[in-house]
Write an enzyme that holds these catalytic residues in place. Structure first.
Site, PDB file in Angstrom:
ATOM      1  N   TYR A 203      66.087  -6.977  14.610  1.00  0.00           N
ATOM      2  CA  TYR A 203      67.154  -7.667  13.891  1.00  0.00           C
ATOM      3  C   TYR A 203      66.631  -8.177  12.544  1.00  0.00           C
ATOM      4  O   TYR A 203      65.520  -7.847  12.131  1.00  0.00           O
ATOM      5  CB  TYR A 203      67.746  -8.766  14.773  1.00  0.00           C
ATOM      6  CG  TYR A 203      68.420  -8.197  16.000  1.00  0.00           C
ATOM      7  CD1 TYR A 203      69.510  -7.333  15.878  1.00  0.00           C
ATOM      8  CD2 TYR A 203      67.954  -8.480  17.281  1.00  0.00           C
ATOM      9  CE1 TYR A 203      70.116  -6.773  16.996  1.00  0.00           C
ATOM     10  CE2 TYR A 203      68.552  -7.920  18.407  1.00  0.00           C
ATOM     11  CZ  TYR A 203      69.631  -7.071  18.255  1.00  0.00           C
ATOM     12  OH  TYR A 203      70.225  -6.504  19.358  1.00  0.00           O
TER      13      TYR A 203
ATOM     14  N   TYR B  84      77.050  -5.208  30.574  1.00  0.00           N
ATOM     15  CA  TYR B  84      77.691  -5.210  29.256  1.00  0.00           C
ATOM     16  C   TYR B  84      79.178  -4.885  29.335  1.00  0.00           C
ATOM     17  O   TYR B  84      79.755  -4.359  28.389  1.00  0.00           O
ATOM     18  CB  TYR B  84      76.963  -4.217  28.341  1.00  0.00           C
ATOM     19  CG  TYR B  84      75.464  -4.421  28.330  1.00  0.00           C
ATOM     20  CD1 TYR B  84      74.907  -5.582  27.807  1.00  0.00           C
ATOM     21  CD2 TYR B  84      74.603  -3.469  28.868  1.00  0.00           C
ATOM     22  CE1 TYR B  84      73.536  -5.788  27.818  1.00  0.00           C
ATOM     23  CE2 TYR B  84      73.230  -3.664  28.882  1.00  0.00           C
ATOM     24  CZ  TYR B  84      72.706  -4.828  28.353  1.00  0.00           C
ATOM     25  OH  TYR B  84      71.351  -5.024  28.361  1.00  0.00           O
TER      26      TYR B  84
ATOM     27  N   ALA C 151      71.784 -14.088  22.414  1.00  0.00           N
ATOM     28  CA  ALA C 151      71.730 -14.102  20.954  1.00  0.00           C
ATOM     29  C   ALA C 151      73.080 -14.535  20.389  1.00  0.00           C
ATOM     30  O   ALA C 151      74.133 -14.039  20.797  1.00  0.00           O
ATOM     31  CB  ALA C 151      71.360 -12.721  20.436  1.00  0.00           C
TER      32      ALA C 151
ATOM     33  N   PRO D 120      66.900 -14.984  27.040  1.00  0.00           N
ATOM     34  CA  PRO D 120      68.185 -14.601  26.443  1.00  0.00           C
ATOM     35  C   PRO D 120      68.610 -13.207  26.902  1.00  0.00           C
ATOM     36  O   PRO D 120      67.789 -12.288  26.935  1.00  0.00           O
ATOM     37  CB  PRO D 120      67.896 -14.605  24.936  1.00  0.00           C
ATOM     38  CG  PRO D 120      66.636 -15.374  24.770  1.00  0.00           C
ATOM     39  CD  PRO D 120      65.854 -15.175  26.027  1.00  0.00           C
TER      40      PRO D 120
ATOM     41  N   GLY E  48      65.020 -12.198  32.591  1.00  0.00           N
ATOM     42  CA  GLY E  48      66.322 -11.904  32.028  1.00  0.00           C
ATOM     43  C   GLY E  48      67.266 -11.324  33.057  1.00  0.00           C
ATOM     44  O   GLY E  48      68.131 -12.001  33.603  1.00  0.00           O
ATOM     45  N   ARG E  49      67.096 -10.037  33.345  1.00  0.00           N
ATOM     46  CA  ARG E  49      68.008  -9.353  34.260  1.00  0.00           C
ATOM     47  C   ARG E  49      68.005  -9.966  35.659  1.00  0.00           C
ATOM     48  O   ARG E  49      69.062 -10.095  36.288  1.00  0.00           O
ATOM     49  CB  ARG E  49      67.641  -7.867  34.323  1.00  0.00           C
ATOM     50  CG  ARG E  49      68.023  -7.122  33.056  1.00  0.00           C
ATOM     51  CD  ARG E  49      67.413  -5.745  32.984  1.00  0.00           C
ATOM     52  NE  ARG E  49      65.977  -5.825  32.778  1.00  0.00           N
ATOM     53  CZ  ARG E  49      65.197  -4.754  32.605  1.00  0.00           C
ATOM     54  NH1 ARG E  49      65.737  -3.550  32.630  1.00  0.00           N
ATOM     55  NH2 ARG E  49      63.906  -4.894  32.407  1.00  0.00           N
TER      56      ARG E  49
END
Length: 375
Positions: free
Chosen positions: A181, A353, A66, A31, A325-326
């Site tokens: 979280y 982002y 997410a 994610p 991920g990246r």
């Protein structure tokens, strides 16, 4: 630096049964939040193209960014949700594209708790909440501690989000219990100061994570459920409690006994300079999880370190997969490149982002070798 695989890893390209999914290799798309949803938390129309690009090798598992379970769980703008009809229909298109490429996709579901932007919450009529009235950082306003009714509502919201995910075609859900979280805020004593049944000792601090998991299992079945944890992460005030290891050992043992599809352990690296953790390859907790159910390991792995970990550190385990991920953002044909010794593409972190744009999202090319194979 461009990373070139030394040689294909035999274990990395072995099939793996994960819940109802028959993965054809052990490279997983982790994610990654990328802020490509509109103000109503609906994935933008080009999000389906992003996931379709990365469904480049049949039998792969992709896990979404997410995704918020309900309106009051939203912590930032432009993060997707899965509670409204419009959101669900957008996700249905994503899932359809991924399945058309013969890949699997899980939806990562979460609530932010005290990590949410209090101004954003206030603008929408909500409060910043958590397990306890403990601020994430010194000088921040403490959140309000959830009451029993609110805790139960969150548990039911997780279950409903899971139902929504399955209804639109997802192969399963990953419960986000990591990175500070809401679930993590109950699990860790650095935040959870409660003295009722939701805090005070190791079993009580694990109760929220386990109750959420059981509610989701009851909604969609254990073989469609994964859980992500990040025991060593210090993001948002986490990872600093004295009983961290026994806390997560207990939680992981209970999750194993519930028979979920997989455990996802992440050593999150949200800062460029963050490269080390006390247990970079998660051995402490993989030993508790055992060898019978799949475990996904993530945390800065590349084309060199991933094969080394799976072939050397976990040579005696046949249940390990590696999350990227990246590098999956910058290398949509990542499994193909890993298998064929082709360099992974450098990523541009500054564009990860950039809200609402295709730049740094859809403009990473496939390798010429992959395009030749595909044609």
């Amino acid at each position: 630096m461009t990373i070139i695989p030394k040689h294909p890893s035999p274990t990395l390209f072995k099939p793996l049964a994960l819940g109802k999914c028959q993965l054809q290799h052990r490279i997983v798309m982790s994610p990654t939040t990328r802020y490509r949803a509109d103000e109503a938390a609906v994935p933008l129309p080009f999000v389906k193209e992003y996931y379709a690009q990365r469904a480049s090798d049949p039998g792969a598992l992709l896990i979404t960014e997410a995704t918020n379970i309900c309106p009051n769980s939203v912590g930032e703008a432009h993060i997707p949700g899965i509670w409204s009809k419009t959101q669900c229909e957008a996700w249905r298109e994503v899932v359809s594209q991924v399945h058309a490429k013969e890949c699997y996709i899980f939806c990562q579901i979460y609530a932010t708790g005290r990590s949410a932007d209090p101004e954003l919450l206030a603008s929408r009529g909500f409060e910043q909440v958590s397990s306890s009235a403990v601020a994430a950082e010194p000088g921040c306003q403490p959140p309000r501690a959830l009451d029993e009714e609110e805790i139960q509502k969150y548990i039911s919201d997780y279950a409903q989000a899971a139902r929504n995910a399955i209804e639109v075609g997802f192969d399963g859900v990953e419960i986000h219990g990591a990175n500070g979280y809401l679930i993590d805020q109950f699990t860790q004593a650095s935040c959870n100061q409660r003295t009722d049944e939701w805090g005070g000792d190791i079993p009580n601090r694990a109760r929220f994570a386990l109750q959420v998991t059981m509610a989701v299992i009851n909604a969609i079945g254990p073989d469609r459920v994964g859980m992500k944890l990040s025991p060593w992460s210090q993001y948002s005030g986490m990872g600093i409690m004295g009983d961290l290891v026994p806390q997560f050992e207990y939680l992981i043992l209970q999750l194993r006994q519930l028979g979920i599809a997989y455990l996802h352990l992440a050593n999150s690296r949200w800062l460029d300079q963050m490269t080390t953790h006390p247990d970079p390859n998660h051995l402490t907790f993989v030993k508790v999880w055992g060898r019978s159910l799949p475990v996904i390991l993530a945390g800065g792995y590349d084309a060199t370190s991933a094969p080394e970990v799976i072939e050397m550190v976990y040579a005696d385990y046949d249940n390990v997969a590696i999350g990227f991920g990246r590098y999956f953002t910058s290398t949509p044909d990542l499994p193909f490149r890993m298998k064929n010794g082709i360099a992974l593409q450098k990523y541009d972190r500054s564009s990860f982002y950039t809200c609402l744009t295709k730049t740094g999202y859809l403009d990473y090319p496939y390798s010429p070798e992959y395009l030749c194979r595909s044609s």
